[in-house]
Motif scaffolding. Structure first.
Motif, mmCIF file in Angstrom:
data_model
loop_
_atom_site.group_PDB
_atom_site.id
_atom_site.type_symbol
_atom_site.label_atom_id
_atom_site.label_comp_id
_atom_site.label_asym_id
_atom_site.label_seq_id
_atom_site.Cartn_x
_atom_site.Cartn_y
_atom_site.Cartn_z
ATOM 1 N N GLY A 202 -15.464 6.389 -2.603
ATOM 2 C CA GLY A 202 -17.671 6.470 -2.892
ATOM 3 C C GLY A 202 -18.079 5.345 -1.902
ATOM 4 N N ASP A 203 -17.401 4.487 -0.825
ATOM 5 C CA ASP A 203 -18.653 3.941 0.030
ATOM 6 C C ASP A 203 -18.043 4.291 1.424
ATOM 7 N N ARG B 290 -17.893 2.344 4.807
ATOM 8 C CA ARG B 290 -17.157 1.380 4.837
ATOM 9 C C ARG B 290 -15.579 1.546 5.912
ATOM 10 N N CYS B 291 -14.929 0.911 6.416
ATOM 11 C CA CYS B 291 -13.800 1.196 7.067
ATOM 12 C C CYS B 291 -12.930 1.257 5.284
ATOM 13 N N ALA B 292 -12.211 1.942 5.713
ATOM 14 C CA ALA B 292 -10.502 2.791 4.398
ATOM 15 C C ALA B 292 -9.725 1.029 4.688
ATOM 16 N N GLY B 293 -10.021 0.065 5.385
ATOM 17 C CA GLY B 293 -8.794 -0.950 5.127
ATOM 18 C C GLY B 293 -9.395 -1.797 4.904
ATOM 19 N N GLU B 294 -10.779 -1.891 4.545
ATOM 20 C CA GLU B 294 -11.644 -3.342 3.763
ATOM 21 C C GLU B 294 -12.075 -3.336 2.074
ATOM 22 N N LEU C 274 -8.284 1.739 -3.976
ATOM 23 C CA LEU C 274 -8.282 1.755 -2.630
ATOM 24 C C LEU C 274 -9.225 2.676 -2.947
ATOM 25 N N VAL C 275 -8.642 4.124 -3.422
ATOM 26 C CA VAL C 275 -8.444 5.616 -2.854
ATOM 27 C C VAL C 275 -10.136 5.795 -3.792
ATOM 28 N N LEU C 276 -10.907 4.847 -4.766
ATOM 29 C CA LEU C 276 -11.346 5.704 -5.369
ATOM 30 C C LEU C 276 -12.935 4.739 -4.584
#
Length: 145
Positions: A134-135, A138-142, A128-130
């Motif tokens: 990288g994106d 987008r929301c961190a929760g997705e 998830l961190v990467l």
């Protein structure tokens, strides 16, 4: 400290908890007035230098920039001057500090959304961190299922 309250540069630096080079730098840029010289050409600082250096050091510890400190020192040399300039400088500096705090709070909140999610397990392909880094759009929760 030497006789009569005069200081050599090393004494002054030690008293203030700064380096000799810092004292010389403040002299070079005009924040500190040039000291008197002894017969053997050593710098001889008076108590007024100690007071001025204390002012500079305290202002620097509060994060004031050199230009702001110069303006504040100039103002302090004019006891009858209106202190509106000092207030304007301090208010502007406070606004800058508050903006930095807001930026750091936003940084902390963003990191808190995804830091610790992987807990060192899984693969980089599913990290998830990467993914969040990288994106950014987008929301961190997705994260990928």
């Amino acid at each position: 400290m030497r006789r009569g309250g005069d200081y050599r540069i090393g004494d002054l630096a030690r008293e203030m908890g700064i380096s000799v080079e810092t004292v010389r730098y403040y002299e070079r840029i005009g924040l500190m007035p040039p000291p008197a010289r002894t017969e053997s050409n050593y710098r001889s600082y008076a108590p007024l230098h100690l007071s001025r250096l204390n002012f500079i050091r305290h202002a620097r510890s509060l994060g004031f920039e050199i230009g702001e400190i110069r303006s504040l020192l100039d103002l302090s040399a004019e006891p009858a001057a209106d202190c509106a300039t000092a207030d304007r400088i301090a208010t502007g500096h406070l606004a800058a500090v508050e903006a930095k705090i807001a930026g750091l709070t936003a940084l902390r909140d963003e990191l808190a959304r995804f830091a610790g999610q992987c807990r060192g397990s899984g693969t980089a392909a599913d990290c998830l961190v990467l993914e969040v880094l990288g994106d950014h759009g987008r929301c961190a929760g997705e994260h990928r299922a």
